[in-house]
Motif scaffolding. Structure first.
Motif, PDB file in Angstrom:
ATOM      1  N   ASP A  78       0.835  -1.207   0.000  1.00  0.00           N
ATOM      2  CA  ASP A  78       0.000   0.000   0.000  1.00  0.00           C
ATOM      3  C   ASP A  78       0.869   1.256   0.000  1.00  0.00           C
ATOM      4  OD1 ASP A  78      -2.388  -1.355  -0.067  1.00  0.00           O
ATOM      5  OD2 ASP A  78      -2.578  -1.473   2.117  1.00  0.00           O
ATOM      6  N   ASP A  79       1.912   1.219   0.810  1.00  0.00           N
ATOM      7  CA  ASP A  79       2.822   2.370   0.848  1.00  0.00           C
ATOM      8  C   ASP A  79       3.497   2.571  -0.507  1.00  0.00           C
ATOM      9  OD1 ASP A  79       2.165   2.683   3.488  1.00  0.00           O
ATOM     10  OD2 ASP A  79       3.938   1.625   4.258  1.00  0.00           O
ATOM     11  N   PHE A  80       3.925   1.445  -1.095  1.00  0.00           N
ATOM     12  CA  PHE A  80       4.559   1.532  -2.413  1.00  0.00           C
ATOM     13  C   PHE A  80       3.584   2.073  -3.453  1.00  0.00           C
ATOM     14  CE2 PHE A  80       5.252  -0.450  -6.581  1.00  0.00           C
ATOM     15  CZ  PHE A  80       6.500   0.054  -6.882  1.00  0.00           C
ATOM     16  N   GLY A  81       2.328   1.592  -3.383  1.00  0.00           N
ATOM     17  CA  GLY A  81       1.322   2.061  -4.328  1.00  0.00           C
ATOM     18  C   GLY A  81       1.052   3.545  -4.185  1.00  0.00           C
ATOM     19  N   GLU A  82       0.978   4.006  -2.944  1.00  0.00           N
ATOM     20  CA  GLU A  82       0.769   5.444  -2.733  1.00  0.00           C
ATOM     21  C   GLU A  82       1.955   6.254  -3.259  1.00  0.00           C
ATOM     22  OE1 GLU A  82       0.024   5.976   1.378  1.00  0.00           O
ATOM     23  OE2 GLU A  82      -1.913   4.927   1.369  1.00  0.00           O
ATOM     24  N   THR A  83       3.165   5.744  -2.998  1.00  0.00           N
ATOM     25  CA  THR A  83       4.350   6.432  -3.497  1.00  0.00           C
ATOM     26  C   THR A  83       4.376   6.461  -5.021  1.00  0.00           C
ATOM     27  OG1 THR A  83       5.588   5.734  -1.534  1.00  0.00           O
ATOM     28  CG2 THR A  83       6.867   6.497  -3.429  1.00  0.00           C
ATOM     29  N   ALA A  84       4.039   5.297  -5.614  1.00  0.00           N
ATOM     30  CA  ALA A  84       4.029   5.226  -7.074  1.00  0.00           C
ATOM     31  C   ALA A  84       3.011   6.191  -7.660  1.00  0.00           C
ATOM     32  CB  ALA A  84       3.728   3.793  -7.514  1.00  0.00           C
ATOM     33  N   GLN A  85       1.853   6.292  -7.049  1.00  0.00           N
ATOM     34  CA  GLN A  85       0.851   7.229  -7.543  1.00  0.00           C
ATOM     35  C   GLN A  85       1.305   8.672  -7.373  1.00  0.00           C
ATOM     36  OE1 GLN A  85      -3.295   6.462  -6.475  1.00  0.00           O
ATOM     37  NE2 GLN A  85      -2.763   4.353  -5.924  1.00  0.00           N
ATOM     38  N   ASP A  86       2.001   8.931  -6.251  1.00  0.00           N
ATOM     39  CA  ASP A  86       2.493  10.300  -6.035  1.00  0.00           C
ATOM     40  C   ASP A  86       3.501  10.700  -7.105  1.00  0.00           C
ATOM     41  OD1 ASP A  86       0.897  10.493  -3.825  1.00  0.00           O
ATOM     42  OD2 ASP A  86       2.474   9.931  -2.396  1.00  0.00           O
ATOM     43  N   TYR A  87       4.405   9.765  -7.465  1.00  0.00           N
ATOM     44  CA  TYR A  87       5.450  10.087  -8.438  1.00  0.00           C
ATOM     45  C   TYR A  87       4.986   9.858  -9.866  1.00  0.00           C
ATOM     46  CZ  TYR A  87       8.952  10.667  -4.797  1.00  0.00           C
ATOM     47  OH  TYR A  87       9.665  11.138  -3.726  1.00  0.00           O
ATOM     48  N   ASP A  88       3.882   9.141 -10.035  1.00  0.00           N
ATOM     49  CA  ASP A  88       3.421   8.878 -11.388  1.00  0.00           C
ATOM     50  C   ASP A  88       3.015  10.165 -12.095  1.00  0.00           C
ATOM     51  OD1 ASP A  88       2.657   6.910 -13.470  1.00  0.00           O
ATOM     52  OD2 ASP A  88       0.652   7.748 -13.113  1.00  0.00           O
ATOM     53  N   VAL A  89       2.650  11.156 -11.316  1.00  0.00           N
ATOM     54  CA  VAL A  89       2.272  12.420 -11.926  1.00  0.00           C
ATOM     55  C   VAL A  89       3.451  13.025 -12.684  1.00  0.00           C
ATOM     56  CG1 VAL A  89       2.836  13.747  -9.850  1.00  0.00           C
ATOM     57  CG2 VAL A  89       1.163  14.647 -11.479  1.00  0.00           C
ATOM     58  N   TYR A  90       4.672  12.815 -12.183  1.00  0.00           N
ATOM     59  CA  TYR A  90       5.863  13.325 -12.886  1.00  0.00           C
ATOM     60  C   TYR A  90       6.077  12.553 -14.178  1.00  0.00           C
ATOM     61  CZ  TYR A  90       6.623  15.463  -8.332  1.00  0.00           C
ATOM     62  OH  TYR A  90       6.466  16.177  -7.187  1.00  0.00           O
ATOM     63  N   ARG A  91       5.781  11.266 -14.139  1.00  0.00           N
ATOM     64  CA  ARG A  91       5.860  10.495 -15.389  1.00  0.00           C
ATOM     65  C   ARG A  91       4.864  11.028 -16.403  1.00  0.00           C
ATOM     66  NH1 ARG A  91       2.958   7.276 -17.978  1.00  0.00           N
ATOM     67  NH2 ARG A  91       1.394   7.335 -16.333  1.00  0.00           N
ATOM     68  N   VAL A  92       3.681  11.341 -15.914  1.00  0.00           N
ATOM     69  CA  VAL A  92       2.667  11.894 -16.814  1.00  0.00           C
ATOM     70  C   VAL A  92       3.155  13.213 -17.414  1.00  0.00           C
ATOM     71  CG1 VAL A  92       0.324  12.808 -16.949  1.00  0.00           C
ATOM     72  CG2 VAL A  92       0.789  10.743 -15.598  1.00  0.00           C
ATOM     73  N   TYR A  93       3.734  14.053 -16.549  1.00  0.00           N
ATOM     74  CA  TYR A  93       4.259  15.332 -17.042  1.00  0.00           C
ATOM     75  C   TYR A  93       5.361  15.098 -18.068  1.00  0.00           C
ATOM     76  CZ  TYR A  93       1.800  17.452 -13.086  1.00  0.00           C
ATOM     77  OH  TYR A  93       0.850  17.858 -12.203  1.00  0.00           O
ATOM     78  N   MET A  94       6.263  14.159 -17.773  1.00  0.00           N
ATOM     79  CA  MET A  94       7.373  13.892 -18.675  1.00  0.00           C
ATOM     80  C   MET A  94       6.852  13.362 -20.008  1.00  0.00           C
ATOM     81  SD  MET A  94      10.588  11.292 -18.251  1.00  0.00           S
ATOM     82  CE  MET A  94       9.562   9.868 -18.577  1.00  0.00           C
ATOM     83  N   MET A  95       5.908  12.441 -19.948  1.00  0.00           N
ATOM     84  CA  MET A  95       5.357  11.901 -21.190  1.00  0.00           C
ATOM     85  C   MET A  95       4.626  12.987 -21.962  1.00  0.00           C
ATOM     86  SD  MET A  95       6.253   8.757 -21.351  1.00  0.00           S
ATOM     87  CE  MET A  95       5.147   8.130 -22.593  1.00  0.00           C
ATOM     88  N   ALA A  96       3.909  13.831 -21.223  1.00  0.00           N
ATOM     89  CA  ALA A  96       3.226  14.933 -21.906  1.00  0.00           C
ATOM     90  C   ALA A  96       4.240  15.859 -22.575  1.00  0.00           C
ATOM     91  CB  ALA A  96       2.360  15.698 -20.906  1.00  0.00           C
ATOM     92  N   GLY A  97       5.358  16.106 -21.882  1.00  0.00           N
ATOM     93  CA  GLY A  97       6.383  16.965 -22.471  1.00  0.00           C
ATOM     94  C   GLY A  97       7.031  16.342 -23.673  1.00  0.00           C
ATOM     95  N   ILE A  98       7.402  15.053 -23.569  1.00  0.00           N
ATOM     96  CA  ILE A  98       8.082  14.383 -24.677  1.00  0.00           C
ATOM     97  C   ILE A  98       7.182  14.330 -25.897  1.00  0.00           C
ATOM     98  CG2 ILE A  98       9.011  12.179 -25.469  1.00  0.00           C
ATOM     99  CD1 ILE A  98       9.999  11.732 -22.600  1.00  0.00           C
ATOM    100  N   PHE A  99       5.977  13.849 -25.700  1.00  0.00           N
ATOM    101  CA  PHE A  99       5.095  13.701 -26.858  1.00  0.00           C
ATOM    102  C   PHE A  99       4.489  15.036 -27.272  1.00  0.00           C
ATOM    103  CE2 PHE A  99       5.333   9.312 -25.429  1.00  0.00           C
ATOM    104  CZ  PHE A  99       5.521   8.660 -26.631  1.00  0.00           C
ATOM    105  N   GLY A 100       4.489  16.014 -26.340  1.00  0.00           N
ATOM    106  CA  GLY A 100       4.122  17.362 -26.758  1.00  0.00           C
ATOM    107  C   GLY A 100       5.158  17.927 -27.696  1.00  0.00           C
ATOM    108  N   LEU A 101       6.445  17.667 -27.389  1.00  0.00           N
ATOM    109  CA  LEU A 101       7.517  18.086 -28.271  1.00  0.00           C
ATOM    110  C   LEU A 101       7.418  17.378 -29.614  1.00  0.00           C
ATOM    111  CD1 LEU A 101      10.206  19.612 -28.731  1.00  0.00           C
ATOM    112  CD2 LEU A 101      11.374  17.630 -27.688  1.00  0.00           C
TER     113      LEU A 101
END
Length: 864
Positions: free
Chosen positions: A418-441
């Motif tokens: 559960d702790d790992f899942g919460e951490t992954a969800q917290d940091y997944d937003v940065y992955r989303v931002y990175m993917m948005a940036g890469i594919f936005g480019l």
């Protein structure tokens, strides 16, 4: 009415469900209850079909199979499992030959990616230098085919942009899929852990139910039957003996009843006889008095001497003697009746019925006698069984406590996940931002190209000279160059994002996920007979069961669990743990058979007719009642009461004759009065003495007939009964021990049969019902989906989409740069000139020849 029917149906179903879930004992045959239902398994599982674009994944999968067509190196895997894989034995060429079908494609593509990462920046730098230093730029010539070339380039660029946009759209769609996977990952993992925990708990509950509650029930039935030995052994023995003993006891009861009945009849006879004797004495005195009175009356008149007058001297005389003057006198035998009555009174006081009942009770009490005389043996068996029950319960408690301690750890695992899942969800937003940036480019490039293409086409005039093109057309050309420049700037970075995930995700998919999902990795290694070095047979059975000949295969276990078979059967645990041996009660109670053999009982107190009863029967058979002279009785009672010639038993006939005599002779006066008085004497004698005596005599005759009927067979019945009693007692004494042994054997089979039924029941349940392992298969399948679908598809889709877009951007560079010269405005320079022939320019639907222009050259940015 419908509501009542529904309520009745619900009650019926409820009762049926309760009955069907309860053990029942049908005369030694147990119908076992169903296993407890247990906890329901979590339905939250990974949906392997939720990947949004199947075509994309099929393309990825097909691409990976194309570059890596070979099967995984199962031989090396087998060698590694067997501990015989030694890397020093392999030369580089050996590695190449062994793995070329698996890794050659990945190696080549990875090398291409590295070369691209190194070379592409150099190419970009050279291109920029050439364009920025006026060193190159191409020719000003436009040939007749330029327009067609422009159309081809436009189409090529549009197609490239379309593919790039498709790749970006796919990436954004997969990005949402990845976000959902990250969000549900912890729940999916915890769901699997929960299902494993529930499987263990349910299996533990089922085993506890079998080895606990069901064993207790079976042993309780044993104890119940042990405490009911009287009914289970004594009653059948008594019923068997009753075939011989019952008739004898019935005969004794009948004779006891016969004594009472005979006595009662004797009393009736005696009482009736005494009453008749009393009446007779009164009658005798009265009739003598009447004779005297008639004699006196006859002496005072002359009528008695006349012809036709009754002979009072002879007619009015008693012809019987109902007094007991002794048998020897040949008269009425009152003495014999009195004697028999006294004898039977004594026999009646002996109360043969009670004595017979006491003897019968000893026979009836055979079950109780058996229970009491074998109590110590039964107690010993019960103590032995209770010890066995305690041992089994201790073993179950130990197993339960160990499982509980293991299950307690799962709470910690779930907490960490559960702790790992919460951490992954917290940091997944940065992955989303990175993917948005890469594919936005990436998205920016086709947008710029399409915008440039639109401006170029809208601003381009077909009759304008290159030096006279408008600013819109020139802007479109610049945008095309800008798009190409962005690719040159970020192309290396995008190739890094393609190459590194590819070299990780591709081999994992081909060398791990594919063989595990298809099951080939098991079939070609541990499940293949003789595949593991050092094991002649099956590796798994050799490892777990110490017998490599047993065909224990992981693929077979998975197939069995997919079909929801019991874990014991699926894993062939019968070769490791023989349930029957653990439930062999005779090992825990080795002397149980001898304990049953010692059950005999003490039946020395069984005496169906004590000696006192036999003596009473003998006295009854020899009593004087059987010697009563009923013939003498009947002869005396059959005599006429008087000697009257008219009617010896009815003097009223003579009275009527005297009255007729008066009328016939016309007597008057004293003669008439005397005769009337005589007739009155006779009438009074008849009504007050003879009639009651006749009635009592008839009653005595009836009583004597009944007494005679009762006493006719007394002696024979007594002798027969004594013989039957003796035979019955002998039969009991001779056969009861063998009957007890036979019934105890059946009783032992019944009691120990509960244990046999229990063992068979447990074997059947363990092999078919306990621990149905479909949940484990679901966990296995779900775990593979989490790794190979949820995570790996997202990972592989990343490099595939980036690589897809990069490939078409490289094509777009060529199209965009070549198209730019058709849209950009040319510039003059007077330093030098080249003669440029502008020929075959399409103007107003025709081609014209442009004149030579001195000091004119095309801007160097027009060509690569």
């Amino acid at each position: 009415m419908i509501m009542r029917c529904l309520i009745l149906l619900a009650i019926t179903l409820l009762v049926f469900s309760e009955v069907s879930s309860t053990n029942t004992n049908n005369n030694g045959d147990i119908t076992w209850a169903s296993l407890p239902e247990g906890q329901e398994y979590s339905e939250e599982k990974f949906d392997g079909d939720r990947f949004p674009l199947d075509t994309t994944w099929n393309s990825i999968d097909g691409f990976l199979k194309f570059i890596s067509p070979g099967d995984p190196p199962y031989e090396i895997i087998s060698d590694a499992i067997g501990g015989e894989f030694v890397t020093t034995d392999y030369e580089p060429v050996d590695y190449y030959n062994e793995f070329k079908d698996n890794i050659l494609g990945f190696t080549v593509l990875f090398a291409i990616g590295i070369i691209f990462i190194v070379v592409f920046p150099i190419v970009a730098l050279c291109f920029c230098c050439c364009r920025c230093c006026n060193k190159c730029g191409g020719t000003m010539e436009q040939k007749s085919s330029s327009t067609c070339m422009c159309c081809y380039l436009i189409i090529g660029l549009i197609v490239s942009c379309a593919f790039i946009l498709g790749g970006v759209g796919t990436a954004y769609s997969l990005n949402n899929y990845t976000a959902d996977s990250v969000e549900t990952f912890a729940d999916d993992v915890n769901s699997n852990i929960d299902n494993i925990v529930r499987f263990v708990e349910n299996t533990n509950d089922e085993l506890s139910f079998l080895v606990g509650e069901q064993l207790n029930y079976a042993l309780d039935q044993v104890k119940i039957d042990l405490n009911d030995i009287g009914n289970l052994v004594g009653v059948p023995v008594r019923d068997e003996l009753d075939n011989e003993v019952g008739p004898a006891i019935t005969s004794v009861k009948d004779l006891a009843t016969s004594i009472d009945d005979t006595y009662d009849k004797l009393v009736v006879v005696n009482d009736t006889q005494n009453e008749l004797a009393d009446l007779y004495r009164l009658f005798k005195a009265k009739i003598d008095q009447v004779r005297a009175s008639i004699g006196n009356d006859c002496s005072s008149c002359s009528c008695c001497s006349m012809s036709g007058f009754p002979d009072y001297a002879n007619d009015y005389v008693s012809n019987v003697d109902y007094q007991d003057l002794g048998v020897d006198n040949g008269l009425f035998p009152q003495f014999a009746v009195d004697q028999s009555t006294n004898e039977l009174q004594g026999l009646k006081d002996d109360d043969l019925a009670s004595v017979a009942a006491e003897g019968e009770q000893t026979f009836i009490d055979i079950p109780e006698t058996l229970t009491n005389s074998t109590q110590s043996d039964i107690d010993s068996i019960s103590e032995n069984i209770e010890g066995f029950q305690d041992d089994i319960q201790d073993a179950v408690d130990d197993l339960t406590s160990e499982l509980d301690s293991v299950l307690d750890e799962t709470d910690k695992w779930s907490s960490h996940i559960d702790d790992f899942g919460e951490t992954a969800q917290d940091y997944d937003v940065y992955r989303v931002y990175m993917m948005a940036g890469i594919f936005g480019l990436i998205l920016l490039v086709p947008i710029i190209w399409l915008l440039g293409l639109s401006c170029g086409l809208l601003g381009r005039s077909s009759d304008a000279l290159p030096t006279e093109r408008g600013c819109i057309s020139n802007c479109g050309g610049c945008l095309l160059i800008l798009g190409a420049a962005l690719v040159f700037i970020f192309g290396t970075f995008l190739m890094i994002l393609t190459t590194l995930p590819f070299i990780i995700g591709g081999p994992v998919d081909r060398l791990f996920c594919d063989p595990f999902q298809s099951g080939e990795v098991y079939k070609e290694t541990v499940d293949k007979k003789g595949a593991i070095p050092g094991v002649d047979g099956y590796y798994l059975s050799d490892l777990l069961l110490n017998d490599s000949s047993i065909p224990l295969k992981i693929s077979a276990i998975l197939d069995a669990c997919e079909n929801n078979e019991a874990i014991y059967t699926a894993s062939k645990l019968e070769y490791l743990v023989n349930i029957s041996e653990y439930l062999n009660y005779k090992e825990f109670m080795p002397d149980i058979d001898s304990q049953f053999e010692n059950i005999t009982g003490d039946f020395s107190n069984i005496d169906i007719l004590p000696d006192s009863g036999k003596q009473t029967l003998e006295e009854f058979g020899n009593s004087s009642v059987i010697s009563i002279n009923f013939t003498l009785f009947n002869e005396e009672l059959g005599k006429d009461i008087t000697m009257d010639s008219d009617d010896p038993n009815d003097l009223s006939v003579s009275a009527a004759a005297i009255t007729d005599y008066i009328d016939d002779h016309g007597f008057t006066g004293s003669n008439e009065s005397a005769l009337i008085t005589m007739a009155g004497y006779l009438t009074d004698l008849q009504s007050n003495f003879i009639d009651p005596m006749v009635a009592k005599r008839d009653a005595l005759v009836t009583a004597l007939d009944e007494l005679q009927a009762s006493t006719t067979q007394i002696e024979m019945n007594v002798n027969s009964t004594l013989t039957e009693i003796e035979a019955a007692q002998t039969y009991i004494d001779s056969n009861i021990d063998s009957l007890i042994d036979s019934e105890v054997s059946s009783y032992s089979d019944r009691v120990l049969g509960y244990a046999e039924q229990y063992v068979n029941y447990v074997n059947d349940q363990v092999q078919t019902e306990v621990g149905r392992c479909k949940p484990l298969y679901n966990v296995y399948e779900d775990s593979l989906n989490l790794i190979c679908v949820s995570l790996l598809q997202s990972w592989n889709s990343l490099w595939f989409c980036i690589g897809w877009c990069l490939f078409f951007m490289l094509a777009g560079i060529v199209y965009s740069i070549k198209l730019a010269k058709y849209f950009r405005k040319m510039q003059f320079s007077e330093d030098t000139y080249d003669e440029i022939e502008m020929s075959n320019v399409n103007k107003n639907g025709g081609w014209i020849k442009l004149p030579s222009m001195d000091h004119l050259y095309l801007d160097h940015t027009e060509h690569v």
